[in-house]
Write a protein that holds these residues in place. Sequence first.
Motif, mmCIF file in Angstrom:
data_model
loop_
_atom_site.group_PDB
_atom_site.id
_atom_site.type_symbol
_atom_site.label_atom_id
_atom_site.label_comp_id
_atom_site.label_asym_id
_atom_site.label_seq_id
_atom_site.Cartn_x
_atom_site.Cartn_y
_atom_site.Cartn_z
ATOM 1 N N ALA A 110 5.781 -15.458 -15.932
ATOM 2 C CA ALA A 110 6.550 -16.240 -14.655
ATOM 3 C C ALA A 110 5.454 -15.331 -14.283
ATOM 4 C CB ALA A 110 7.442 -15.137 -14.225
ATOM 5 N N TYR A 111 4.448 -14.102 -14.358
ATOM 6 C CA TYR A 111 3.449 -13.049 -13.660
ATOM 7 C C TYR A 111 2.333 -14.083 -14.338
ATOM 8 C CZ TYR A 111 0.222 -9.344 -12.823
ATOM 9 O OH TYR A 111 -0.556 -8.535 -12.311
ATOM 10 N N GLN A 112 1.975 -14.524 -15.271
ATOM 11 C CA GLN A 112 0.681 -15.277 -15.299
ATOM 12 C C GLN A 112 0.482 -16.114 -14.461
ATOM 13 O OE1 GLN A 112 1.018 -16.445 -20.006
ATOM 14 N NE2 GLN A 112 -0.904 -15.775 -19.411
ATOM 15 N N GLY A 148 4.889 -2.166 2.554
ATOM 16 C CA GLY A 148 5.365 -2.044 1.649
ATOM 17 C C GLY A 148 7.209 -2.018 1.733
ATOM 18 N N ARG A 149 8.267 -1.302 0.821
ATOM 19 C CA ARG A 149 9.100 -1.882 1.130
ATOM 20 C C ARG A 149 10.290 -0.055 1.218
ATOM 21 N NH1 ARG A 149 11.741 -4.988 -3.346
ATOM 22 N NH2 ARG A 149 9.629 -3.723 -4.856
ATOM 23 N N ASP A 150 8.828 0.400 0.962
ATOM 24 C CA ASP A 150 9.626 2.286 0.649
ATOM 25 C C ASP A 150 9.259 2.908 2.052
ATOM 26 O OD1 ASP A 150 9.712 4.796 0.014
ATOM 27 O OD2 ASP A 150 9.116 4.296 -2.023
ATOM 28 N N SER A 199 0.954 -1.132 -0.272
ATOM 29 C CA SER A 199 -0.090 -0.250 0.009
ATOM 30 C C SER A 199 0.981 1.341 0.064
ATOM 31 C CB SER A 199 -0.969 -0.016 1.018
ATOM 32 O OG SER A 199 -0.615 -0.747 2.169
ATOM 33 N N THR A 200 2.133 1.189 -0.433
ATOM 34 C CA THR A 200 3.022 2.385 -0.730
ATOM 35 C C THR A 200 3.077 3.252 -1.781
ATOM 36 O OG1 THR A 200 4.991 0.760 -1.698
ATOM 37 C CG2 THR A 200 4.824 1.557 1.175
ATOM 38 N N SER A 201 1.938 2.697 -2.861
ATOM 39 C CA SER A 201 2.392 2.776 -4.765
ATOM 40 C C SER A 201 0.697 2.015 -5.147
ATOM 41 C CB SER A 201 3.544 1.827 -5.088
ATOM 42 O OG SER A 201 2.812 2.332 -6.543
ATOM 43 N N GLY A 202 0.180 2.771 -6.010
ATOM 44 C CA GLY A 202 -1.476 1.787 -6.648
ATOM 45 C C GLY A 202 -2.163 2.146 -6.298
ATOM 46 N N GLY A 262 -1.188 3.683 -14.644
ATOM 47 C CA GLY A 262 -0.603 4.868 -13.843
ATOM 48 C C GLY A 262 -0.146 4.346 -12.616
ATOM 49 N N SER A 263 -0.442 3.263 -12.731
ATOM 50 C CA SER A 263 0.329 2.602 -11.297
ATOM 51 C C SER A 263 1.282 1.988 -11.008
ATOM 52 C CB SER A 263 -0.388 1.478 -10.608
ATOM 53 O OG SER A 263 -0.099 0.317 -11.401
ATOM 54 N N GLY A 264 2.381 2.262 -10.257
ATOM 55 C CA GLY A 264 3.606 1.791 -10.382
ATOM 56 C C GLY A 264 3.749 0.197 -10.903
HETATM 57 N N1 LIG Z 1 -1.550 -1.788 -12.432
HETATM 58 C C1 LIG Z 1 -2.508 -2.535 -12.870
HETATM 59 O O1 LIG Z 1 -2.139 -2.775 -13.948
HETATM 60 C C2 LIG Z 1 -2.765 -4.534 -12.852
HETATM 61 C C3 LIG Z 1 -3.805 -5.740 -13.108
HETATM 62 C C4 LIG Z 1 -4.309 -6.603 -12.512
HETATM 63 C C5 LIG Z 1 -3.363 -6.502 -11.367
HETATM 64 N N2 LIG Z 1 -2.353 -5.566 -10.920
HETATM 65 C C6 LIG Z 1 -1.840 -6.407 -9.217
HETATM 66 O O2 LIG Z 1 -2.412 -5.395 -8.446
HETATM 67 C C7 LIG Z 1 -1.543 -5.632 -7.346
HETATM 68 C C8 LIG Z 1 -0.450 -3.443 -6.901
HETATM 69 O O3 LIG Z 1 -0.440 -3.376 -8.132
HETATM 70 P P1 LIG Z 1 -0.512 -1.802 -8.041
HETATM 71 O O4 LIG Z 1 -0.483 -2.261 -9.919
HETATM 72 O O5 LIG Z 1 -0.654 -0.987 -7.170
HETATM 73 O O6 LIG Z 1 1.302 -1.360 -8.395
HETATM 74 P P2 LIG Z 1 2.906 -1.101 -8.091
HETATM 75 O O7 LIG Z 1 2.562 0.457 -7.993
HETATM 76 O O8 LIG Z 1 3.448 -1.488 -8.149
HETATM 77 O O9 LIG Z 1 2.733 -0.960 -6.304
HETATM 78 C C9 LIG Z 1 3.150 -2.213 -5.842
HETATM 79 C C10 LIG Z 1 2.876 -2.528 -4.450
HETATM 80 O O10 LIG Z 1 3.087 -3.631 -4.312
HETATM 81 C C11 LIG Z 1 4.628 -4.063 -3.068
HETATM 82 N N3 LIG Z 1 5.581 -4.746 -3.637
HETATM 83 C C12 LIG Z 1 5.763 -5.050 -4.867
HETATM 84 N N4 LIG Z 1 7.765 -5.606 -4.165
HETATM 85 C C13 LIG Z 1 7.559 -6.362 -3.048
HETATM 86 C C14 LIG Z 1 8.073 -6.833 -2.344
HETATM 87 N N5 LIG Z 1 9.453 -7.972 -2.942
HETATM 88 N N6 LIG Z 1 7.917 -6.491 -1.563
HETATM 89 C C15 LIG Z 1 7.202 -5.868 -0.625
HETATM 90 N N7 LIG Z 1 6.308 -5.444 -0.874
HETATM 91 C C16 LIG Z 1 6.272 -5.465 -2.147
HETATM 92 C C17 LIG Z 1 5.258 -2.298 -3.342
HETATM 93 O O11 LIG Z 1 5.841 -1.736 -2.096
HETATM 94 P P3 LIG Z 1 7.205 -1.274 -1.797
HETATM 95 O O12 LIG Z 1 7.958 -0.226 -3.441
HETATM 96 O O13 LIG Z 1 7.286 -0.039 -0.635
HETATM 97 O O14 LIG Z 1 8.334 -2.174 -2.132
HETATM 98 C C18 LIG Z 1 3.732 -1.540 -4.016
HETATM 99 O O15 LIG Z 1 3.249 -0.799 -2.425
HETATM 100 C C19 LIG Z 1 -0.109 -6.823 -7.832
HETATM 101 O O16 LIG Z 1 -0.628 -7.026 -6.896
HETATM 102 C C20 LIG Z 1 -0.378 -6.581 -9.115
HETATM 103 O O17 LIG Z 1 0.054 -8.227 -10.051
HETATM 104 C C21 LIG Z 1 -2.083 -4.182 -11.593
#
Ligand SMILES: NC(=O)c1ccc[n+]([C@@H]2O[C@H](COP(=O)([O-])OP(=O)(O)OC[C@H]3O[C@@H](n4cnc5c(N)ncnc54)[C@H](OP(=O)(O)O)[C@@H]3O)[C@@H](O)[C@H]2O)c1
Length: 315
Positions: free
Chosen positions: A178-180, A49-51, A26-29, A217-219
């Motif tokens: 790997a993601y799938q 999160g880690r950040d 929950s630090t991002s996206g 727009g997410s990370g």
């Molecule tokens: N964005 C899309 O289009 C999309 C579509 C389908 C599903 N999803 C899923 O939605 C979820 C959230 O993704 P998002 O789009 O919001 O991406 P995001 O903005 O990159 O957020 C990812 C979050 O996960 C944390 N994280 C990543 N690697 C980590 C690790 N090794 N240890 C601990 N925390 C970790 C990050 O924290 P830190 O950076 O602080 O470590 C960040 O808070 C994911 O499960 C992703 O697969 C996203």
Amino acid sequence: MRNYPEDIAGVDDERLVGETALVTGSTSGIGREAALSLGRLGAHVIVHGRDEEAGAEVVEEIDAGVKEGTAEFVAADFADPAEVRALADATRRAAGDDGLDLLLNNAGGYFREARRTDLGVEYTFHVNHLAPYQLTAELLDDLADDARVVTTASEAHRGDQIDLDAVDSVDGFSSWRAYQRSKLANVQFAAELGRRLRERDDRGITSNSFHPGAIPGSGFFRHLPGPLSGAASALGRLPFATTPAEGAATAVYLAVADEVADATGRYFADCRERKPSTEAQDPRAQRRLWEESADLLGMDEPLSAPVADEVEPTD
Ligand SMILES: NC(=O)c1ccc[n+]([C@@H]2O[C@H](COP(=O)([O-])OP(=O)(O)OC[C@H]3O[C@@H](n4cnc5c(N)ncnc54)[C@H](OP(=O)(O)O)[C@@H]3O)[C@@H](O)[C@H]2O)c1
């Protein structure tokens, strides 16, 4: 006009004062938007999160809000089982005797590099699936009655299978495959957890997974190869792009809405139930994933059958 997740999900009247929620990633996206939303509804939110800096900003925003919500940040790297255990310990302390009301398993991402964690498991599978499996197992006894476990999966789960004998290999690595595979594991995990909770735990705890939409727009997209990452971030600024707040709406819906209080083992998108892939629904695959995940982590199988159920009839 407000376009918060709780508005989109139609739960903006709900009050979560006195409830505790852990939102991983929950630090991002999407996770950040879900955490802010739960804070606005009055919950005590454990931001993860880690950040550290980004985590502190989310906590500050929740604490500074006009609503009763409060927050704290706990850092943990999901590639390290000891850090996941420490997150569970911190969560237990924060939730106290009342227990944890919501576990939103959301942390994860798309990782381009072929690498293995110290456990010898491919990184994406470990961070996206094994870590939330471990975290959930560690927190099972600390969940409140009627708690909800919600897992962020993806439509990317379609079209793949999980070869559990190959999760320790990075030979011929494909970051997309790997993601799938990890997202298929999320859907199967949530369904198996729902089934086991229903059959072996009488506290009314539910488990569901969801697809948040494609959110440029997410990370998430920062890990794509250079030009694609730039294109995604430009797309994210377009007015019609799905926003992280819209992506968080189904999470908040599953976490809060009365109409899904009893839904369990299911998969959702756009605040509506959807059918996941055939492979995701296969009970044998779900069970095998559950058992092998415990083996990979070297832990006892959570919610295993009572001993009597496992005894084979003698004749
Ligand atoms: N964005 C899309 O289009 C999309 C579509 C389908 C599903 N999803 C899923 O939605 C979820 C959230 O993704 P998002 O789009 O919001 O991406 P995001 O903005 O990159 O957020 C990812 C979050 O996960 C944390 N994280 C990543 N690697 C980590 C690790 N090794 N240890 C601990 N925390 C970790 C990050 O924290 P830190 O950076 O602080 O470590 C960040 O808070 C994911 O499960 C992703 O697969 C996203």
